[in-house]
Design a protein around this motif. Structure first.
Motif, short mmCIF file in Angstrom:
data_model
loop_
_atom_site.label_atom_id
_atom_site.label_comp_id
_atom_site.label_asym_id
_atom_site.label_seq_id
_atom_site.Cartn_x
_atom_site.Cartn_y
_atom_site.Cartn_z
N HIS A 56 13.95 -39.13 35.46
CA HIS A 56 14.77 -40.64 34.98
C HIS A 56 13.94 -41.70 35.56
O HIS A 56 13.30 -41.70 36.46
CB HIS A 56 16.08 -40.36 35.88
N GLY A 57 14.11 -42.63 34.66
CA GLY A 57 13.45 -44.09 35.15
C GLY A 57 12.28 -44.28 34.05
O GLY A 57 11.50 -43.49 33.73
N GLU A 58 11.97 -45.43 33.69
CA GLU A 58 11.02 -46.07 33.00
C GLU A 58 9.66 -45.61 33.52
O GLU A 58 8.81 -45.30 32.83
CB GLU A 58 11.02 -47.54 32.83
N ALA A 59 9.23 -45.77 34.91
CA ALA A 59 8.05 -45.39 35.22
C ALA A 59 7.81 -44.03 34.98
O ALA A 59 6.69 -43.57 34.85
CB ALA A 59 8.14 -45.99 36.79
N ALA A 60 8.70 -43.11 35.20
CA ALA A 60 8.52 -41.58 35.24
C ALA A 60 8.18 -41.33 33.82
O ALA A 60 7.43 -40.48 33.43
CB ALA A 60 9.69 -40.79 35.65
N TYR A 61 8.72 -42.00 33.01
CA TYR A 61 8.42 -41.61 31.33
C TYR A 61 7.25 -42.11 31.15
O TYR A 61 6.48 -41.64 30.16
CB TYR A 61 9.88 -42.16 30.51
N LEU A 86 14.51 -39.94 24.61
CA LEU A 86 15.58 -38.78 24.72
C LEU A 86 16.30 -38.89 23.48
O LEU A 86 16.90 -37.63 23.04
CB LEU A 86 16.72 -39.28 25.73
N SER A 87 16.36 -39.91 22.51
CA SER A 87 17.02 -40.06 21.21
C SER A 87 16.42 -39.07 20.17
O SER A 87 16.97 -38.79 19.09
CB SER A 87 17.18 -41.38 20.77
N PHE A 88 15.36 -38.59 20.68
CA PHE A 88 14.52 -37.79 19.64
C PHE A 88 14.59 -36.26 20.12
O PHE A 88 14.08 -35.32 19.48
CB PHE A 88 13.09 -37.85 19.38
N ALA A 89 15.47 -35.80 20.99
CA ALA A 89 15.62 -34.54 21.59
C ALA A 89 16.28 -33.65 20.32
O ALA A 89 16.98 -34.03 19.69
CB ALA A 89 16.80 -34.37 22.71
#
Length: 195
Positions: free
Chosen positions: A37-42, A127-130
């Motif tokens: 979760h979170g921008e940095a992790a992505y 996530l919208s492309f799951a």
């Protein structure tokens, strides 16, 4: 064709994790296919997948802490501010993969990540492309390396200004982030809930 393998610890895993303790096995057991979760992790995973292109994943994992250090904990604002001198400094950093195009892409992608904040943000965007249909593979011969969803994610990210985000790299990102369960049938991690 290789199915899950029994490790020296008596646990069955995806074959790439290896039969003995290693950085690959640790990554398989604790991170791969697990939601973050979170921008940095992505941004971290997006960046590392781009740097991995053409190399072994173990090479990236062994350099991961150095990547985190030199890319400021994958803080998009700080990376986006990197100038030519910063990129030249990174080219001299022996602890990471020194590739001018990949370093430039990391800066480009940080800037594109900031722009996505005006919309849904990087995490929600990815996530919208799951995939709606969750694949299940019995062995390495049946595993995919791209999908309609990874191709669509690649195209959308490129349109949003990202670089080094081809369909194969995005499929690997989707696996790593747990957008679907990437573990082979028979692997002890298969069927675990995204965390």
């Amino acid at each position: 064709m290789v199915g899950p393998l029994l490790g020296d610890d008596g646990v069955t895993r995806c074959p790439w994790a290896g039969p003995t303790a290693s950085v690959m096995r640790d990554y398989h057991d604790t991170e791969w296919g697990t939601r973050v979760h979170g921008e940095a992790a992505y941004l971290e995973r997006l960046t590392l997948e781009a740097f991995q292109s053409g190399l072994s994943w173990s090479t990236i994992l062994l350099k991961r802490e150095a990547f985190r250090e030199v890319f400021c904990g994958f803080d998009a604002e700080r990376i986006a501010a990197f100038d030519d001198a910063d990129q030249a400094r990174l080219m001299g950093e022996v602890r990471i993969v020194r590739n001018r195009l990949k370093i430039a892409a990391a800066v480009t992608n940080a800037r594109a990540t900031l722009a996505l904040r005006e919309r849904e943000g990087l995490e929600a965007f990815v996530l919208s492309f799951a995939p709606a249909d969750r694949p299940a593979y019995d062995d390495t011969a049946t595993m995919a390396t791209t999908s309609a969803e990874s191709a669509a994610l690649s195209k959308a990210l490129k349109k949003a200004g990202f670089a080094f985000v081809g369909p194969t790299t995005m499929y690997a990102l989707m696996e790593a982030l747990g957008l679907f369960d990437p573990h082979l049938t028979g692997c002890f991690r298969r069927g675990g809930e995204p965390r």
